[in-house]
Design a protein around this motif. Sequence first.
Motif, mmCIF file in Angstrom:
data_model
loop_
_atom_site.group_PDB
_atom_site.id
_atom_site.type_symbol
_atom_site.label_atom_id
_atom_site.label_comp_id
_atom_site.label_asym_id
_atom_site.label_seq_id
_atom_site.Cartn_x
_atom_site.Cartn_y
_atom_site.Cartn_z
ATOM 1 N N GLU A 1 -37.393 -98.587 47.120
ATOM 2 C CA GLU A 1 -37.439 -99.326 45.863
ATOM 3 C C GLU A 1 -36.121 -100.052 45.589
ATOM 4 N N VAL A 2 -34.999 -99.380 45.770
ATOM 5 C CA VAL A 2 -33.685 -99.988 45.535
ATOM 6 C C VAL A 2 -33.436 -101.113 46.524
ATOM 7 N N ILE A 3 -33.744 -100.882 47.774
ATOM 8 C CA ILE A 3 -33.532 -101.907 48.799
ATOM 9 C C ILE A 3 -34.385 -103.139 48.494
ATOM 10 N N LEU A 4 -35.637 -102.931 48.135
ATOM 11 C CA LEU A 4 -36.511 -104.067 47.842
ATOM 12 C C LEU A 4 -36.083 -104.808 46.584
ATOM 13 N N TRP A 5 -35.568 -104.103 45.575
ATOM 14 C CA TRP A 5 -35.005 -104.779 44.391
ATOM 15 C C TRP A 5 -33.945 -105.759 44.829
ATOM 16 N N ALA A 6 -32.973 -105.260 45.603
ATOM 17 C CA ALA A 6 -31.833 -106.075 46.018
ATOM 18 C C ALA A 6 -32.283 -107.286 46.839
ATOM 19 N N TRP B 1 -34.225 -109.805 44.562
ATOM 20 C CA TRP B 1 -33.329 -110.540 43.666
ATOM 21 C C TRP B 1 -32.525 -111.561 44.423
ATOM 22 N N TYR B 2 -32.038 -111.194 45.593
ATOM 23 C CA TYR B 2 -31.234 -112.125 46.385
ATOM 24 C C TYR B 2 -32.057 -113.344 46.803
ATOM 25 N N LEU B 3 -33.285 -113.113 47.205
ATOM 26 C CA LEU B 3 -34.133 -114.216 47.650
ATOM 27 C C LEU B 3 -34.631 -115.078 46.495
ATOM 28 N N GLN B 4 -34.787 -114.477 45.330
ATOM 29 C CA GLN B 4 -35.356 -115.192 44.192
ATOM 30 C C GLN B 4 -34.327 -115.992 43.397
ATOM 31 N N ASP C 1 -24.549 -101.669 37.519
ATOM 32 C CA ASP C 1 -24.939 -101.583 36.107
ATOM 33 C C ASP C 1 -26.177 -100.719 35.913
ATOM 34 N N ARG C 2 -26.969 -100.604 36.955
ATOM 35 C CA ARG C 2 -28.192 -99.794 36.903
ATOM 36 C C ARG C 2 -27.981 -98.411 37.521
ATOM 37 N N GLY C 3 -26.722 -98.073 37.808
ATOM 38 C CA GLY C 3 -26.402 -96.742 38.309
ATOM 39 C C GLY C 3 -26.501 -96.569 39.811
ATOM 40 N N VAL C 4 -26.590 -97.675 40.549
ATOM 41 C CA VAL C 4 -26.694 -97.611 42.004
ATOM 42 C C VAL C 4 -25.400 -98.147 42.604
ATOM 43 N N ALA C 5 -24.619 -97.264 43.227
ATOM 44 C CA ALA C 5 -23.353 -97.668 43.849
ATOM 45 C C ALA C 5 -23.610 -98.030 45.302
ATOM 46 N N VAL C 6 -23.549 -99.325 45.584
ATOM 47 C CA VAL C 6 -23.784 -99.821 46.947
ATOM 48 C C VAL C 6 -22.795 -100.957 47.220
ATOM 49 N N ASP C 7 -22.274 -101.006 48.421
ATOM 50 C CA ASP C 7 -21.304 -102.026 48.794
ATOM 51 C C ASP C 7 -22.015 -103.337 49.138
ATOM 52 N N HIS C 8 -21.317 -104.450 48.904
ATOM 53 C CA HIS C 8 -21.933 -105.759 49.168
ATOM 54 C C HIS C 8 -22.234 -105.967 50.655
ATOM 55 N N THR C 9 -21.485 -105.329 51.543
ATOM 56 C CA THR C 9 -21.789 -105.478 52.969
ATOM 57 C C THR C 9 -23.095 -104.768 53.335
ATOM 58 N N THR C 10 -23.400 -103.689 52.631
ATOM 59 C CA THR C 10 -24.676 -103.005 52.840
ATOM 60 C C THR C 10 -25.820 -103.906 52.386
ATOM 61 N N ILE C 11 -25.638 -104.567 51.265
ATOM 62 C CA ILE C 11 -26.658 -105.500 50.768
ATOM 63 C C ILE C 11 -26.859 -106.626 51.783
ATOM 64 N N PHE C 12 -25.767 -107.131 52.339
ATOM 65 C CA PHE C 12 -25.860 -108.168 53.379
ATOM 66 C C PHE C 12 -26.730 -107.682 54.534
ATOM 67 N N ARG C 13 -26.503 -106.447 54.983
ATOM 68 C CA ARG C 13 -27.293 -105.898 56.098
ATOM 69 C C ARG C 13 -28.757 -105.768 55.722
ATOM 70 N N TRP C 14 -29.037 -105.348 54.475
ATOM 71 C CA TRP C 14 -30.422 -105.246 54.021
ATOM 72 C C TRP C 14 -31.105 -106.602 54.084
ATOM 73 N N ILE C 15 -30.404 -107.641 53.640
ATOM 74 C CA ILE C 15 -30.991 -108.985 53.640
ATOM 75 C C ILE C 15 -31.321 -109.408 55.070
ATOM 76 N N GLN C 16 -30.414 -109.133 56.002
ATOM 77 C CA GLN C 16 -30.634 -109.498 57.401
ATOM 78 C C GLN C 16 -31.849 -108.791 57.992
ATOM 79 N N VAL C 17 -32.063 -107.547 57.605
ATOM 80 C CA VAL C 17 -33.154 -106.753 58.176
ATOM 81 C C VAL C 17 -34.478 -106.990 57.454
ATOM 82 N N TYR C 18 -34.458 -106.952 56.114
ATOM 83 C CA TYR C 18 -35.708 -106.917 55.356
ATOM 84 C C TYR C 18 -36.220 -108.268 54.886
#
Length: 76
Positions: free
Chosen positions: A16-21, A24-27, A41-58
């Motif tokens: 759910e968290v990965i798909l949110w990110a 939002w990035y694509l939209q 702000d929503r209580g999820v501590a994640v680094d921007h490089t992790t988000i980058f990797r999620w975008i590349q994969v998902y």
Amino acid sequence: MRSRKSLFKGRQFTAEVILWAVRWYLQFPISYRDLERMLADRGVAVDHTTIFRWIQVYAPELDKRLRPHLSMTIGS
């Protein structure tokens, strides 16, 4: 096609968290660092490089699954 469970297997964050990110990035025109702050702000501590990797994969997987459901537009 891989199942949803196997697609997110071994990830530290929930699907759910990965798909949110990714959604939002694509939209919206948003940076990885802004997205990192939004999730914080929503209580999820994640680094921007992790988000980058999620975008590349998902993002390609989401595109592949959603494209058949999008309607064709014929307009200007």
